[in-house]
Design a protein around this motif. Structure first.
Motif, PDB file in Angstrom:
ATOM      1  N   MET A  28      39.154  42.257  46.081  1.00 35.37           N
ATOM      2  CA  MET A  28      39.000  42.405  44.963  1.00 35.37           C
ATOM      3  C   MET A  28      39.267  43.626  44.707  1.00 35.37           C
ATOM      4  SD  MET A  28      37.917  40.055  43.426  1.00 35.37           S
ATOM      5  CE  MET A  28      37.128  41.125  42.241  1.00 35.37           C
ATOM      6  N   GLY A  29      39.959  44.139  44.061  1.00 37.10           N
ATOM      7  CA  GLY A  29      40.750  46.104  43.693  1.00 37.10           C
ATOM      8  C   GLY A  29      42.507  45.635  44.291  1.00 37.10           C
ATOM      9  N   ASP A  30      42.839  44.778  44.311  1.00 35.78           N
ATOM     10  CA  ASP A  30      44.196  44.567  45.358  1.00 35.78           C
ATOM     11  C   ASP A  30      45.361  44.229  44.217  1.00 35.78           C
ATOM     12  OD1 ASP A  30      43.365  45.339  47.933  1.00 35.78           O
ATOM     13  OD2 ASP A  30      43.804  42.952  48.152  1.00 35.78           O
ATOM     14  N   LEU A  31      45.461  45.365  43.361  1.00 39.71           N
ATOM     15  CA  LEU A  31      46.387  45.077  42.051  1.00 39.71           C
ATOM     16  C   LEU A  31      48.448  44.706  42.061  1.00 39.71           C
ATOM     17  CD1 LEU A  31      44.438  48.026  40.405  1.00 39.71           C
ATOM     18  CD2 LEU A  31      44.336  45.676  40.739  1.00 39.71           C
ATOM     19  N   CYS A  32      48.553  44.000  41.551  1.00 39.31           N
ATOM     20  CA  CYS A  32      49.658  43.925  40.917  1.00 39.31           C
ATOM     21  C   CYS A  32      50.716  45.429  40.537  1.00 39.31           C
ATOM     22  CB  CYS A  32      50.034  42.825  40.464  1.00 39.31           C
ATOM     23  SG  CYS A  32      50.152  42.910  38.389  1.00 39.31           S
ATOM     24  N   ASP A  33      51.708  45.107  40.222  1.00 41.78           N
ATOM     25  CA  ASP A  33      52.787  46.272  39.678  1.00 41.78           C
ATOM     26  C   ASP A  33      51.846  47.044  38.038  1.00 41.78           C
ATOM     27  OD1 ASP A  33      54.002  46.699  42.518  1.00 41.78           O
ATOM     28  OD2 ASP A  33      55.887  46.398  41.689  1.00 41.78           O
ATOM     29  N   LEU A  34      51.255  46.167  37.630  1.00 46.52           N
ATOM     30  CA  LEU A  34      51.370  45.990  35.694  1.00 46.52           C
ATOM     31  C   LEU A  34      49.917  46.544  36.079  1.00 46.52           C
ATOM     32  CD1 LEU A  34      52.919  42.908  34.955  1.00 46.52           C
ATOM     33  CD2 LEU A  34      53.980  45.099  34.319  1.00 46.52           C
ATOM     34  N   GLY A  35      49.389  46.374  37.490  1.00 50.46           N
ATOM     35  CA  GLY A  35      47.636  47.120  37.424  1.00 50.46           C
ATOM     36  C   GLY A  35      46.357  46.024  36.588  1.00 50.46           C
ATOM     37  N   SER A  36      46.902  44.239  37.582  1.00 52.24           N
ATOM     38  CA  SER A  36      45.944  43.772  37.311  1.00 52.24           C
ATOM     39  C   SER A  36      45.417  43.013  38.828  1.00 52.24           C
ATOM     40  CB  SER A  36      46.986  42.616  36.169  1.00 52.24           C
ATOM     41  OG  SER A  36      46.424  43.093  35.202  1.00 52.24           O
ATOM     42  N   GLN A  37      44.203  42.932  38.705  1.00 52.67           N
ATOM     43  CA  GLN A  37      44.128  42.358  39.885  1.00 52.67           C
ATOM     44  C   GLN A  37      45.495  40.660  40.776  1.00 52.67           C
ATOM     45  OE1 GLN A  37      41.865  42.471  42.548  1.00 52.67           O
ATOM     46  NE2 GLN A  37      42.606  41.137  43.505  1.00 52.67           N
ATOM     47  N   LEU A  38      45.096  40.749  41.564  1.00 58.85           N
ATOM     48  CA  LEU A  38      46.364  40.012  42.613  1.00 58.85           C
ATOM     49  C   LEU A  38      45.069  38.426  42.817  1.00 58.85           C
ATOM     50  CD1 LEU A  38      48.431  42.052  45.410  1.00 58.85           C
ATOM     51  CD2 LEU A  38      49.183  40.961  42.680  1.00 58.85           C
ATOM     52  N   ALA A  89      38.465  32.482  36.722  1.00 57.42           N
ATOM     53  CA  ALA A  89      37.214  34.082  35.340  1.00 57.42           C
ATOM     54  C   ALA A  89      35.294  34.286  35.689  1.00 57.42           C
ATOM     55  CB  ALA A  89      37.239  33.232  34.159  1.00 57.42           C
ATOM     56  N   ARG A  90      35.176  33.360  36.869  1.00 54.53           N
ATOM     57  CA  ARG A  90      33.224  32.829  36.439  1.00 54.53           C
ATOM     58  C   ARG A  90      33.318  34.002  37.891  1.00 54.53           C
ATOM     59  NH1 ARG A  90      33.800  27.719  35.357  1.00 54.53           N
ATOM     60  NH2 ARG A  90      33.274  26.641  37.188  1.00 54.53           N
ATOM     61  N   ASP A  91      34.225  33.848  39.010  1.00 56.20           N
ATOM     62  CA  ASP A  91      33.919  34.274  40.466  1.00 56.20           C
ATOM     63  C   ASP A  91      35.444  34.124  40.882  1.00 56.20           C
ATOM     64  OD1 ASP A  91      32.521  34.994  42.818  1.00 56.20           O
ATOM     65  OD2 ASP A  91      31.299  33.803  43.347  1.00 56.20           O
ATOM     66  N   PRO A  92      35.544  35.232  40.468  1.00 56.82           N
ATOM     67  CA  PRO A  92      37.689  35.891  41.478  1.00 56.82           C
ATOM     68  C   PRO A  92      36.461  36.018  42.985  1.00 56.82           C
ATOM     69  CG  PRO A  92      36.437  37.536  40.198  1.00 56.82           C
ATOM     70  CD  PRO A  92      35.779  35.996  40.002  1.00 56.82           C
ATOM     71  N   GLU A  93      36.081  36.404  43.221  1.00 61.79           N
ATOM     72  CA  GLU A  93      36.089  36.712  44.220  1.00 61.79           C
ATOM     73  C   GLU A  93      35.636  35.877  45.756  1.00 61.79           C
ATOM     74  OE1 GLU A  93      33.056  40.061  47.244  1.00 61.79           O
ATOM     75  OE2 GLU A  93      32.220  39.943  45.446  1.00 61.79           O
ATOM     76  N   ARG A  94      34.619  34.757  44.923  1.00 56.71           N
ATOM     77  CA  ARG A  94      34.853  33.406  45.580  1.00 56.71           C
ATOM     78  C   ARG A  94      35.901  32.537  45.942  1.00 56.71           C
ATOM     79  NH1 ARG A  94      30.668  28.232  44.029  1.00 56.71           N
ATOM     80  NH2 ARG A  94      31.747  26.524  45.834  1.00 56.71           N
ATOM     81  N   VAL A  95      36.471  32.485  44.593  1.00 59.75           N
ATOM     82  CA  VAL A  95      38.286  31.970  44.633  1.00 59.75           C
ATOM     83  C   VAL A  95      38.832  33.097  45.860  1.00 59.75           C
ATOM     84  CG1 VAL A  95      39.925  31.606  43.462  1.00 59.75           C
ATOM     85  CG2 VAL A  95      38.570  31.458  42.738  1.00 59.75           C
ATOM     86  N   LEU A  96      38.562  34.039  46.055  1.00 58.27           N
ATOM     87  CA  LEU A  96      39.938  34.736  47.041  1.00 58.27           C
ATOM     88  C   LEU A  96      39.163  34.344  48.735  1.00 58.27           C
ATOM     89  CD1 LEU A  96      39.838  38.377  45.447  1.00 58.27           C
ATOM     90  CD2 LEU A  96      41.481  36.657  45.631  1.00 58.27           C
ATOM     91  N   ARG A  97      38.219  34.556  48.927  1.00 61.86           N
ATOM     92  CA  ARG A  97      37.649  33.998  50.345  1.00 61.86           C
ATOM     93  C   ARG A  97      37.828  32.846  50.252  1.00 61.86           C
ATOM     94  NH1 ARG A  97      32.142  36.091  47.925  1.00 61.86           N
ATOM     95  NH2 ARG A  97      31.436  33.615  47.973  1.00 61.86           N
ATOM     96  N   PHE A  98      37.622  31.926  49.719  1.00 58.77           N
ATOM     97  CA  PHE A  98      38.260  30.503  49.732  1.00 58.77           C
ATOM     98  C   PHE A  98      39.527  30.854  50.035  1.00 58.77           C
ATOM     99  CE2 PHE A  98      40.470  26.370  48.738  1.00 58.77           C
ATOM    100  CZ  PHE A  98      39.402  26.059  48.881  1.00 58.77           C
ATOM    101  N   TYR A  99      40.743  31.151  49.361  1.00 60.71           N
ATOM    102  CA  TYR A  99      42.719  31.340  50.294  1.00 60.71           C
ATOM    103  C   TYR A  99      42.054  32.297  51.324  1.00 60.71           C
ATOM    104  CZ  TYR A  99      43.255  27.830  45.816  1.00 60.71           C
ATOM    105  OH  TYR A  99      43.177  26.947  45.604  1.00 60.71           O
TER     106      TYR A  99
END
Length: 244
Positions: free
Chosen positions: A136-146, A49-59
């Motif tokens: 960031m900006g990659d979305l699921c079929d429901l329109g929410s961030q992956l 919730a705080r920093d999704p971009e950091r989490v995505l980079r990590f994974y």
């Protein structure tokens, strides 16, 4: 080759030590991932919730590491045992796909799979990631961030019930490369039938074993092939006194 008598069911619980020999960095070692990446920042819903971009980079970095790794002798030995007619089920705390790439067909991932993405609003909406990562900006079929299809600290473990059912069916329980310190996975060893032998393969097995558990103080890549060779030779799951 004919099936072993009575199709003995080997249930294997694997942890970070299983994949470490394939070059996948563990989290809890002195130089592990948590040394540079605090748990609360990259492996909790609050960190997301705080920093999704950091989490995505990590994974994304973890995903690159998994893709470059190869199954080791322990992964291969378990797959060979299954191919030889034994019933082998694997419950892993690891988020890589090394068991599957070695050839194992019955794998339960307790903590998710890093090579998959999932919806951030509907957990069972998952997507394979054969290449690349999640941005960031990659979305699921429901329109929410992956987000990564990984169970974070503080989240429920959706497949824990499946794991319990498998362990309860074990004729022999093999624990490899895990101290069984993380709950709820740590409780699985107690779910095995009382008559089922329990074997722990870990370099620190002598310090980790508890009452009723047999220890083999070797790395996964040494200990698992040794046990598998014995079982294939005997055509049944028996405790190898000369090995232990």
């Amino acid at each position: 080759m004919a099936n072993p008598s009575s199709s003995p069911h080997l249930v294997v619980l694997t942890g970070a030590g299983m994949s470490a020999e394939s070059g996948i960095q563990t989290f809890r070692a002195a130089d592990g991932l948590w040394a540079d990446h605090p748990i609360e920042e990259v492996a909790t819903p609050e960190g997301w919730a705080r920093d999704p971009e950091r989490v995505l980079r990590f994974y994304n970095a973890r995903r690159d590491q998994v893709r470059s790794a190869r199954p080791n002798a322990a992964h291969q030995a378990l797959a060979e045992l299954e191919a030889d007619g034994f019933t082998v089920s694997i419950v892993t705390q690891n988020i890589d796909d090394l068991h599957e790439r070695a050839g194992s067909r019955h794998v339960v991932h307790l903590h998710g799979e890093v090579l998959k993405a999932r919806s951030s609003v509907k957990a069972d909406l998952r997507y394979p990631l054969p290449q690349g990562g999640i941005e960031m900006g990659d979305l699921c079929d429901l329109g929410s961030q992956l987000r990564p299809d990984v169970v974070w600290f503080g989240e429920a473990v959706p497949r824990f019930g499946d794991a319990l059912e498998l362990v309860a069916e074990a004729d022999l329980l093999l624990v490899v490369g895990t101290s069984m310190a993380v709950m709820p996975a740590a409780s699985l060893i107690d779910a095995a039938p009382m008559a089922a032998p329990r074997v722990l393969v870990d370099p620190q097995a002598d310090e980790l074993i508890t009452t009723g558990v047999n220890g083999l103080a070797l790395s996964a890549g040494e200990g698992v092939p040794r046990l598998v060779e014995h079982w294939r030779r005997q055509r049944r799951l028996v405790l190898p006194g000369e090995v232990l």
